[in-house]
Motif scaffolding. Structure first.
Motif, PDB file in Angstrom:
ATOM      1  N   HIS A 168       0.810  -1.215   0.000  1.00  0.00           N
ATOM      2  CA  HIS A 168       0.000   0.000   0.000  1.00  0.00           C
ATOM      3  C   HIS A 168       0.847   1.270   0.000  1.00  0.00           C
ATOM      4  O   HIS A 168       0.373   2.344   0.353  1.00  0.00           O
ATOM      5  CB  HIS A 168      -1.013  -0.040   1.151  1.00  0.00           C
ATOM      6  N   CYS A 178      -8.136   1.858  -4.019  1.00  0.00           N
ATOM      7  CA  CYS A 178      -7.688   0.651  -3.320  1.00  0.00           C
ATOM      8  C   CYS A 178      -8.596   0.430  -2.112  1.00  0.00           C
ATOM      9  O   CYS A 178      -9.086   1.378  -1.516  1.00  0.00           O
ATOM     10  CB  CYS A 178      -6.243   0.821  -2.879  1.00  0.00           C
ATOM     11  N   CYS A 180      -7.795  -0.185   0.751  1.00  0.00           N
ATOM     12  CA  CYS A 180      -7.215   0.356   1.993  1.00  0.00           C
ATOM     13  C   CYS A 180      -7.718   1.769   2.272  1.00  0.00           C
ATOM     14  O   CYS A 180      -7.524   2.291   3.370  1.00  0.00           O
ATOM     15  CB  CYS A 180      -5.696   0.348   1.920  1.00  0.00           C
ATOM     16  N   CYS A 185      -2.240   2.827  -4.954  1.00  0.00           N
ATOM     17  CA  CYS A 185      -1.247   2.030  -4.218  1.00  0.00           C
ATOM     18  C   CYS A 185      -0.561   1.059  -5.181  1.00  0.00           C
ATOM     19  O   CYS A 185      -1.118   0.695  -6.217  1.00  0.00           O
ATOM     20  CB  CYS A 185      -1.909   1.182  -3.147  1.00  0.00           C
TER      21      CYS A 185
END
Ligand SMILES: [Zn+2]
Length: 311
Positions: A168, A178, A180, A185
């Motif tokens: 990430h 992403c 996350c 990332c």
């Protein structure tokens, strides 16, 4: 390390579990593979693992009392401090399952648990592409992009004992979203999933076909692969300057087939980095394959034994 030192390494994945008796020089003396059958329940798998450990020891004439310990690499998430497997995602129903205490009680020796990415890096540093190197960073390109770091003879740990999330590292400000929470990332551009998704949008069936078409010179496929390589080069730049590793190991399914391209991206960043000691940082291909987790598991036990004996 002596060939007389003995440990058991265990590798637990979504479909298979492997158990190996490993000596101090990193030789696998006996090995068993069994289906995980996670859906049959954790307790049952634990019983089968216990029986497999006994079988592996019998096969090489070792006893549990002679072992430095048992080390386990398991598909994460795991809690290495609490010895818990927390992976209901790929190990159905295995939620906060304590694997360390029952094995320690049954065999009367120390038992260690790490996630599979960390165990693989420990294995490579013990007996593979990271041997005699420190610090080492490993990036694994598969369905996702995983990362782990080895520093001063052991795993680099963040808060709560957890490993860094090098997949990430941001590489594009306006890249694909992403899970996350950020966009652009490394994982959202260079993972098998990301390459496959970009490929599907351009009319290719999957990541494999994208690589094949890129090799054949098709412009759309080439630009997807090129973007993944540039993402890898950018992430390498960040990792190089943040951690100054002696070696960067590349592993995972994508690397098995396309190591040269990804290693070229990593080498390009190493060569261009004027703040990094010239000629002191290298890239290498993971070389233990499926044995990395088993050898990493065994190395956890050897490491603890060395610490206990002040060596
Ligand atoms: Zn991300």
């Amino acid at each position: 390390m002596s060939a007389l030192m003995q440990a058991v390494g265990i590798d637990i994945g979504g479909t298979k579990m492997a158990v190996a008796a490993v000596d101090g020089q990193g030789c696998v003396r006996a090995r068993l593979t069994l289906p995980t059958e996670a859906e049959q329940g954790f307790t049952r798998a634990l019983d089968r693992l216990g029986a497999a450990i006994n079988q592996a020891l019998d096969a090489c004439g070792w006893s549990a009392a002679s072992l430095c310990g048992i080390g386990i690499g398991c598909a994460g998430p795991v809690d290495p401090v609490g010895g818990l497997i927390n992976n209901p995602y790929t190990l159905s129903g295995w939620d906060r399952c304590d694997i360390v205490t029952p094995l320690r009680q049954r065999f009367g020796i120390p038992v260690f648990l790490e996630n599979d990415a960390d165990a693989a890096l420990l294995g490579e540093c013990f007996a593979g592409a990271g041997k005699a190197c420190d610090p080492v960073v490993m990036l694994t390109f598969g369905t996702g992009v995983g990362g782990a770091a080895f520093v001063r003879g052991g795993l680099y740990r963040g808060v709560n004992g957890e490993h860094p999330e090098l997949g990430h590292v941001p590489v594009e400000n306006t890249g694909p979203a992403c899970y996350c929470g950020r966009a652009g990332c490394l994982e959202s551009i260079a993972s098998g999933t990301a390459i496959g998704a970009a490929g599907q949008a351009a009319g290719y069936a999957d990541a494999r076909e994208v690589f094949r078409a890129a090799k054949a010179g098709q412009p759309a496929a080439r630009s997807i692969v090129q973007r993944a390589l540039e993402a890898t080069a950018s992430a390498t730049w960040t990792i190089l300057h943040a951690l100054l590793p002696q070696r960067i190991i590349l592993g995972g399914g994508i690397i098995e087939e396309h190591y040269d391209q990804f290693a070229g991206a990593v080498s390009g960043s190493i060569a261009a980095a004027s703040m990094v000691p010239r000629g002191r940082v290298s890239v290498a291909r993971a070389d233990l394959g499926n044995d990395a987790g088993l050898l990493g598991g065994a190395s956890m036990a050897f490491q603890r034994s060395r610490e206990d004996h002040g060596r």
